[in-house]
Structure formats: C-alpha cells, structure tokens
Scaffold this motif. Structure first.
Motif, PDB file in Angstrom:
ATOM      1  N   TYR A  46       0.854  -1.192   0.000  1.00  0.00           N
ATOM      2  CA  TYR A  46       0.000   0.000   0.000  1.00  0.00           C
ATOM      3  C   TYR A  46       0.886   1.237   0.000  1.00  0.00           C
ATOM      4  CZ  TYR A  46      -3.818   3.127   0.627  1.00  0.00           C
ATOM      5  OH  TYR A  46      -4.732   4.125   0.394  1.00  0.00           O
ATOM      6  N   LEU A  47       0.679   2.114  -0.992  1.00  0.00           N
ATOM      7  CA  LEU A  47       1.379   3.390  -1.059  1.00  0.00           C
ATOM      8  C   LEU A  47       0.350   4.483  -0.882  1.00  0.00           C
ATOM      9  CD1 LEU A  47       2.820   1.397  -3.378  1.00  0.00           C
ATOM     10  CD2 LEU A  47       4.349   3.349  -3.404  1.00  0.00           C
ATOM     11  N   GLY A  48       0.540   5.330   0.120  1.00  0.00           N
ATOM     12  CA  GLY A  48      -0.451   6.356   0.388  1.00  0.00           C
ATOM     13  C   GLY A  48       0.166   7.694   0.727  1.00  0.00           C
ATOM     14  N   GLY A  49      -0.455   8.731   0.191  1.00  0.00           N
ATOM     15  CA  GLY A  49      -0.045  10.093   0.501  1.00  0.00           C
ATOM     16  C   GLY A  49      -0.427  10.455   1.925  1.00  0.00           C
ATOM     17  N   LEU A  71       1.576  -7.044   4.916  1.00  0.00           N
ATOM     18  CA  LEU A  71       1.396  -5.661   4.466  1.00  0.00           C
ATOM     19  C   LEU A  71       2.737  -4.954   4.393  1.00  0.00           C
ATOM     20  CD1 LEU A  71      -0.452  -3.204   3.794  1.00  0.00           C
ATOM     21  CD2 LEU A  71      -0.511  -2.741   6.267  1.00  0.00           C
ATOM     22  N   ILE A  72       2.989  -4.377   3.231  1.00  0.00           N
ATOM     23  CA  ILE A  72       4.099  -3.436   3.067  1.00  0.00           C
ATOM     24  C   ILE A  72       3.444  -2.083   2.887  1.00  0.00           C
ATOM     25  CG2 ILE A  72       6.033  -2.701   1.624  1.00  0.00           C
ATOM     26  CD1 ILE A  72       6.463  -5.644   0.857  1.00  0.00           C
ATOM     27  N   LEU A  73       3.714  -1.178   3.803  1.00  0.00           N
ATOM     28  CA  LEU A  73       3.086   0.141   3.795  1.00  0.00           C
ATOM     29  C   LEU A  73       4.130   1.202   3.492  1.00  0.00           C
ATOM     30  CD1 LEU A  73       0.724   2.068   4.275  1.00  0.00           C
ATOM     31  CD2 LEU A  73       1.205   1.908   6.723  1.00  0.00           C
ATOM     32  N   VAL A  74       3.851   1.980   2.440  1.00  0.00           N
ATOM     33  CA  VAL A  74       4.774   3.018   1.993  1.00  0.00           C
ATOM     34  C   VAL A  74       4.042   4.358   2.062  1.00  0.00           C
ATOM     35  CG1 VAL A  74       6.264   3.808   0.117  1.00  0.00           C
ATOM     36  CG2 VAL A  74       5.819   1.346   0.400  1.00  0.00           C
ATOM     37  N   THR A  75       4.535   5.270   2.893  1.00  0.00           N
ATOM     38  CA  THR A  75       3.933   6.600   2.958  1.00  0.00           C
ATOM     39  C   THR A  75       4.681   7.533   2.015  1.00  0.00           C
ATOM     40  OG1 THR A  75       5.335   7.404   4.781  1.00  0.00           O
ATOM     41  CG2 THR A  75       3.269   6.266   5.377  1.00  0.00           C
ATOM     42  N   VAL A  76       3.951   8.507   1.495  1.00  0.00           N
ATOM     43  CA  VAL A  76       4.533   9.492   0.589  1.00  0.00           C
ATOM     44  C   VAL A  76       4.123  10.869   1.089  1.00  0.00           C
ATOM     45  CG1 VAL A  76       4.661  10.309  -1.794  1.00  0.00           C
ATOM     46  CG2 VAL A  76       4.343   7.866  -1.338  1.00  0.00           C
ATOM     47  N   GLY A  77       5.111  11.687   1.442  1.00  0.00           N
ATOM     48  CA  GLY A  77       4.801  13.004   1.984  1.00  0.00           C
ATOM     49  C   GLY A  77       5.829  14.043   1.597  1.00  0.00           C
ATOM     50  N   LEU A  78       5.560  15.251   2.009  1.00  0.00           N
ATOM     51  CA  LEU A  78       6.413  16.383   1.661  1.00  0.00           C
ATOM     52  C   LEU A  78       7.664  16.465   2.535  1.00  0.00           C
ATOM     53  CD1 LEU A  78       6.725  18.924  -0.073  1.00  0.00           C
ATOM     54  CD2 LEU A  78       5.366  20.149   1.603  1.00  0.00           C
ATOM     55  N   ALA A  79       7.538  16.101   3.790  1.00  0.00           N
ATOM     56  CA  ALA A  79       8.633  16.298   4.751  1.00  0.00           C
ATOM     57  C   ALA A  79       9.800  15.343   4.487  1.00  0.00           C
ATOM     58  CB  ALA A  79       8.116  16.115   6.163  1.00  0.00           C
ATOM     59  N   ASP A  80      10.957  15.737   4.957  1.00  0.00           N
ATOM     60  CA  ASP A  80      12.189  14.974   4.820  1.00  0.00           C
ATOM     61  C   ASP A  80      12.070  13.661   5.590  1.00  0.00           C
ATOM     62  OD1 ASP A  80      14.753  13.967   4.749  1.00  0.00           O
ATOM     63  OD2 ASP A  80      15.688  15.706   5.696  1.00  0.00           O
ATOM     64  N   VAL A  81      12.176  12.543   4.897  1.00  0.00           N
ATOM     65  CA  VAL A  81      12.003  11.238   5.532  1.00  0.00           C
ATOM     66  C   VAL A  81      13.300  10.683   6.111  1.00  0.00           C
ATOM     67  CG1 VAL A  81       9.947  10.644   4.214  1.00  0.00           C
ATOM     68  CG2 VAL A  81      12.203  10.050   3.314  1.00  0.00           C
ATOM     69  N   THR A  82      14.364  11.479   6.099  1.00  0.00           N
ATOM     70  CA  THR A  82      15.586  11.068   6.784  1.00  0.00           C
ATOM     71  C   THR A  82      15.628  11.648   8.193  1.00  0.00           C
ATOM     72  OG1 THR A  82      16.878  12.929   5.925  1.00  0.00           O
ATOM     73  CG2 THR A  82      16.868  10.886   4.615  1.00  0.00           C
ATOM     74  N   ASP A  83      14.668  12.501   8.517  1.00  0.00           N
ATOM     75  CA  ASP A  83      14.611  13.135   9.830  1.00  0.00           C
ATOM     76  C   ASP A  83      13.875  12.214  10.814  1.00  0.00           C
ATOM     77  OD1 ASP A  83      13.227  14.764  11.965  1.00  0.00           O
ATOM     78  OD2 ASP A  83      14.448  16.337  11.061  1.00  0.00           O
ATOM     79  N   PRO A  84      14.538  11.768  11.885  1.00  0.00           N
ATOM     80  CA  PRO A  84      13.911  10.847  12.843  1.00  0.00           C
ATOM     81  C   PRO A  84      12.613  11.399  13.455  1.00  0.00           C
ATOM     82  CG  PRO A  84      16.262  11.053  13.295  1.00  0.00           C
ATOM     83  CD  PRO A  84      15.927  12.070  12.238  1.00  0.00           C
ATOM     84  N   GLU A  85      12.551  12.697  13.658  1.00  0.00           N
ATOM     85  CA  GLU A  85      11.341  13.312  14.208  1.00  0.00           C
ATOM     86  C   GLU A  85      10.159  13.131  13.247  1.00  0.00           C
ATOM     87  OE1 GLU A  85       9.776  17.783  15.289  1.00  0.00           O
ATOM     88  OE2 GLU A  85      11.922  17.382  15.386  1.00  0.00           O
ATOM     89  N   ASN A  86      10.402  13.308  11.976  1.00  0.00           N
ATOM     90  CA  ASN A  86       9.349  13.103  10.977  1.00  0.00           C
ATOM     91  C   ASN A  86       8.894  11.639  10.945  1.00  0.00           C
ATOM     92  OD1 ASN A  86       9.237  15.745  10.136  1.00  0.00           O
ATOM     93  ND2 ASN A  86      10.664  15.447   8.454  1.00  0.00           N
ATOM     94  N   ILE A  87       9.849  10.724  11.005  1.00  0.00           N
ATOM     95  CA  ILE A  87       9.521   9.301  10.983  1.00  0.00           C
ATOM     96  C   ILE A  87       8.650   8.950  12.198  1.00  0.00           C
ATOM     97  CG2 ILE A  87      10.440   6.941  11.084  1.00  0.00           C
ATOM     98  CD1 ILE A  87      10.883   8.437   8.393  1.00  0.00           C
ATOM     99  N   ARG A  88       9.006   9.447  13.377  1.00  0.00           N
ATOM    100  CA  ARG A  88       8.194   9.196  14.584  1.00  0.00           C
ATOM    101  C   ARG A  88       6.775   9.714  14.397  1.00  0.00           C
ATOM    102  NH1 ARG A  88      12.827  10.214  17.225  1.00  0.00           N
ATOM    103  NH2 ARG A  88      12.399  12.427  17.453  1.00  0.00           N
TER     104      ARG A  88
END
Length: 176
Positions: A46-49, A71-88
């Motif tokens: 599943y890929l979701g915005g 389930l493999i879940l892939v999120t797609v967003g504007l924010a930097d996905v290398t930032d641990p705070e964003n991932i949390r």
C-alpha cells in the motif's frame, strides 16, 4: 502468492510511485477507491499520501484485508524522511490507522513526494495557508522539520519524487 499494489493519492505522487513499482515488479496496481475485496491476497503493498495526519485511503483498505495478509506500507509526503522526528510523527499517525497486530507485522517505508500549490483544491489551499501561517509564527526552536519544509515550499511547486528510493521496498517484496 497473490500480490497487489494499492495506492491512495490526492495529487499524484503516491500514484507515480505505485505505478513505477508495478512496472518494476509486474504486480498489478489499483487505486484504493476501486478495491472491492482482497480475498486470497497474501501480500498487499500500500502506497499512500500523507494528508492531515493520516495516510490517504488506508482505513478503507485495512477493512478489506484478509486476516493473514503481509502488508508493506509506503507513505509518501512532503517532509524529509531522513529526519527521525518526521519518521516518529508518521509512524504515530500510522499506529492510529492500523490494528495493533497489523502495525507490528507491517513493513514500513517512507518516501518523499511533492506539492504543487497551483493544483490544490480550495479547501486544501486554505488548510495549507492556515498551517503555513501557524508554522511561520512559531519560534525557530519550536519549528519541526515538517514545519520548515512547509515554509520552504509554500505557494510553490516542489517535486521530491525519487524512484531510486523504491529500492528498499523492492527488497522487502518476497520472491515468487
């Protein structure tokens, strides 16, 4: 093994990733709104915005998942996905949308998408303007990476889609 790629995309970046993943794997792809039943599926990718604290179409899809599905879940967003705070933050949002057992077994991935303010609907433009104004007024030390990304891209077109970032997702798909 019956496999399917499902996407939830408002403005197209999650769809672009899903279609590229389908090209690379040969797995069929479908928009979440077209999903009727998933009986017999053993793997759902599943890929979701990311929109307003949730993953587009995920709740709709979760209701249709077979009990023993991987389930493999892939999120797609504007924010930097290398930032641990964003991932949390993203994972906390996902936790609210998935049953606990499914959250624990799902493989999670996060990709950068984009935004084109010229394509936003009036309600989304209004919401983004309100969020932008709120973020802009925050003291610098209180701004999250997500706040800074929104401020940096406000009223512009930004495209961070990188198909090479699908590589970890490809590695997570069981070989048939």
């Amino acid at each position: 093994m019956k496999q399917i790629i499902i996407y939830g995309s408002e403005y197209g970046t999650a769809r672009r990733y899903a279609e590229r993943l389908a090209q690379l794997t040969g797995i069929p792809v479908i928009d979440y709104a077209s999903v009727k039943g998933l009986d017999g599926c053993e793997l759902v990718i599943y890929l979701g915005g990311l929109y307003a604290g949730g993953v587009k179409g995920l709740k709709h899809t979760v209701k249709r998942l077979p009990a023993e599905v991987k389930l493999i879940l892939v999120t797609v967003g504007l924010a930097d996905v290398t930032d641990p705070e964003n991932i949390r933050s993203i994972q906390n949002s996902i936790r609210r949308q998935l049953p606990p057992a499914l959250f624990e077994t799902a493989a999670l991935f996060h990709l950068r998408g984009g935004i084109d303010y010229g394509q936003l609907s009036l309600p989304h433009k209004t919401m983004m303007t309100l969020l932008y104004n709120k973020a802009r007024r925050l003291p610098e030390e209180k701004k999250t990476a997500e706040d800074r990304a929104m401020i940096d891209t406000f009223n512009q077109k930004a495209d961070f889609v990188d198909f090479a970032s699908l590589e970890p997702v490809l590695k997570a798909i069981p070989k048939q």
